[in-house]
Scaffold this motif. Structure first.
Motif, PDB file in Angstrom:
ATOM      1  N   CYS A 154       0.824  -1.209   0.000  1.00 59.98           N
ATOM      2  CA  CYS A 154       0.000   0.000   0.000  1.00 59.98           C
ATOM      3  C   CYS A 154       0.861   1.264   0.000  1.00 59.98           C
ATOM      4  O   CYS A 154       0.544   2.241  -0.689  1.00 59.98           O
ATOM      5  CB  CYS A 154      -0.927   0.004   1.211  1.00 59.98           C
ATOM      6  SG  CYS A 154      -2.254  -1.218   1.128  1.00 59.98           S
ATOM      7  N   LEU A 211      -9.747   0.983  -5.025  1.00 59.18           N
ATOM      8  CA  LEU A 211     -11.157   0.728  -4.672  1.00 59.18           C
ATOM      9  C   LEU A 211     -11.391  -0.755  -4.398  1.00 59.18           C
ATOM     10  O   LEU A 211     -12.099  -1.111  -3.444  1.00 59.18           O
ATOM     11  CB  LEU A 211     -12.062   1.201  -5.810  1.00 59.18           C
ATOM     12  CG  LEU A 211     -12.174   2.714  -6.016  1.00 59.18           C
ATOM     13  CD1 LEU A 211     -13.046   3.019  -7.219  1.00 59.18           C
ATOM     14  CD2 LEU A 211     -12.748   3.383  -4.764  1.00 59.18           C
ATOM     15  N   LEU A 245     -10.061  -1.543  -0.986  1.00 59.08           N
ATOM     16  CA  LEU A 245     -10.975  -1.130   0.079  1.00 59.08           C
ATOM     17  C   LEU A 245     -12.125  -2.118   0.230  1.00 59.08           C
ATOM     18  O   LEU A 245     -12.549  -2.427   1.343  1.00 59.08           O
ATOM     19  CB  LEU A 245     -11.514   0.271  -0.220  1.00 59.08           C
ATOM     20  CG  LEU A 245     -10.500   1.423  -0.121  1.00 59.08           C
ATOM     21  CD1 LEU A 245     -11.143   2.734  -0.545  1.00 59.08           C
ATOM     22  CD2 LEU A 245      -9.956   1.541   1.299  1.00 59.08           C
ATOM     23  N   CYS A 246     -12.619  -2.626  -0.902  1.00 64.21           N
ATOM     24  CA  CYS A 246     -13.678  -3.632  -0.838  1.00 64.21           C
ATOM     25  C   CYS A 246     -13.181  -4.907  -0.161  1.00 64.21           C
ATOM     26  O   CYS A 246     -13.910  -5.547   0.596  1.00 64.21           O
ATOM     27  CB  CYS A 246     -14.188  -3.946  -2.244  1.00 64.21           C
ATOM     28  SG  CYS A 246     -15.047  -2.571  -3.048  1.00 64.21           S
ATOM     29  N   CYS A 283     -10.887  -5.057   2.138  1.00 66.89           N
ATOM     30  CA  CYS A 283     -10.831  -4.786   3.576  1.00 66.89           C
ATOM     31  C   CYS A 283     -12.221  -4.879   4.195  1.00 66.89           C
ATOM     32  O   CYS A 283     -12.386  -5.403   5.302  1.00 66.89           O
ATOM     33  CB  CYS A 283     -10.239  -3.400   3.823  1.00 66.89           C
ATOM     34  SG  CYS A 283      -8.478  -3.270   3.405  1.00 66.89           S
ATOM     35  N   ALA A 284     -13.220  -4.362   3.486  1.00 68.20           N
ATOM     36  CA  ALA A 284     -14.581  -4.415   3.999  1.00 68.20           C
ATOM     37  C   ALA A 284     -15.082  -5.850   4.098  1.00 68.20           C
ATOM     38  O   ALA A 284     -15.819  -6.210   5.024  1.00 68.20           O
ATOM     39  CB  ALA A 284     -15.515  -3.592   3.106  1.00 68.20           C
ATOM     40  N   THR A 320      -7.531  -9.007  -3.419  1.00 67.58           N
ATOM     41  CA  THR A 320      -6.341  -8.199  -3.681  1.00 67.58           C
ATOM     42  C   THR A 320      -5.518  -8.736  -4.850  1.00 67.58           C
ATOM     43  O   THR A 320      -4.597  -8.057  -5.322  1.00 67.58           O
ATOM     44  CB  THR A 320      -5.445  -8.130  -2.428  1.00 67.58           C
ATOM     45  OG1 THR A 320      -5.128  -9.459  -1.996  1.00 67.58           O
ATOM     46  CG2 THR A 320      -6.135  -7.376  -1.319  1.00 67.58           C
ATOM     47  N   THR A 323      -6.268  -6.341  -7.391  1.00 67.94           N
ATOM     48  CA  THR A 323      -5.501  -5.120  -7.146  1.00 67.94           C
ATOM     49  C   THR A 323      -4.075  -5.264  -7.664  1.00 67.94           C
ATOM     50  O   THR A 323      -3.521  -4.352  -8.293  1.00 67.94           O
ATOM     51  CB  THR A 323      -5.476  -4.802  -5.642  1.00 67.94           C
ATOM     52  OG1 THR A 323      -6.815  -4.656  -5.164  1.00 67.94           O
ATOM     53  CG2 THR A 323      -4.702  -3.522  -5.361  1.00 67.94           C
TER      54      THR A 323
END
Length: 280
Positions: A40, A183, A186-187, A189-190, A197, A200
């Motif tokens: 990150c 984005l 973040l999804c 992580c949620a 990932t 990502t």
């Protein structure tokens, strides 16, 4: 079947105490968390570098001796900000007046209009010079380049034309891919899952390819331009710090992509093995 061929239950199942299992899970979580934090940070730095390189005007810089006079200053400005730019004309001005070029703008160093000696043809002091910039319009970004710069009768140089377009478009594609990857992160992580990932990581890898492609197109375009328009004597050209930021951004994107993909795949694999072990 003999007894030696029958696997014993103690061999098939290795009982692990709850405390040991908790330590193993914590160790795996620490590894993945460290990898994700580093990824990150690398992603954030590369995004900042890429955005800064797109927004600044120092991809390429020319260093030329100070002109003896600026008696034709009005004509210089008119030629430089012409709405129908002649590639040879504005590049000649960049060569002569310490020009800098970015993805969006071109700049030259000229006297300040507000100075008392503005109309004087004599040589000026460096403290009285200012940098004036003019932005490329969207139509200019997609304008055809000619085999002989400035000569519309020599035909279109397709290679330089598409190199110019790619060097303009690819950085924005790279930035968009990284934002989209953020984005998805973040999804993930949620959802409290590392598996998304992977997407990502793939997006960051594609972003790195776009950044690398943009840098390569820019270098090739500059070299081809200088083959057709020779630099005047005592004029030197060099890549600026905006270009360097883009060069640094590409490997950071690749490293972030590798860490994202490694963390997601390794976590998924160990989770699957652990689940199979528990079922057995």
């Amino acid at each position: 079947m003999t007894a030696s061929k029958i696997p014993s239950r103690s061999i098939m199942n290795f009982p692990i105490s709850p405390s040991r299992q908790k330590k193993l899970n914590a160790r795996m979580d620490n590894r993945f968390a460290t990898a994700l934090v580093i990824a990150c940070v690398l992603s954030l730095i590369s995004t900042i570098y890429m955005a800064a390189s797109i927004g600044t005007d120092f991809w390429y810089e020319y260093r030329s001796p100070a002109p003896e006079n600026f008696s034709d200053l009005n004509k210089i400005r008119d030629d430089f900000v012409d709405s129908d730019p002649d590639e040879k004309t504005y590049n000649d001005l960049l060569f002569r007046y310490n020009g800098t070029v970015g993805l969006w703008r071109r700049c030259i160093t000229v006297p300040n209009k507000s100075t008392p000696w503005y109309n004087s043809p004599e040589k000026t002091e460096s403290s009285d010079l200012i940098t004036e910039c003019f932005s490329f319009t969207l139509s200019e970004q997609f304008m055809e380049k000619y085999v002989e710069p400035g000569n519309h009768n020599t035909g279109i140089d397709l290679l330089r034309t598409y190199l110019w377009r790619c060097q303009f478009l690819l950085p924005f594609v790279s930035l968009g891919l990284m934002c989209f990857g953020a984005l998805i992160g973040l999804c993930a992580c949620a959802c409290r899952s590392l598996y998304p990932t992977i997407a990502t990581g793939v997006l960051h890898f594609l972003a790195g390819l776009c950044t690398l492609g943009s840098v390569s197109c820019y270098v090739a375009g500059i070299e081809l331009l200088h083959q057709k328009l020779q630099l005047p004597e005592n004029v030197k050209g060099e890549f600026g710090w905006s270009f360097c930021l883009a060069c640094v951004s590409a490997p950071l994107q690749f490293m972030a992509a590798a860490l994202f993909i490694w963390a997601a795949r390794t976590n998924r694999k160990e989770y699957t093995l652990m689940k199979a072990y528990r079922v057995a």
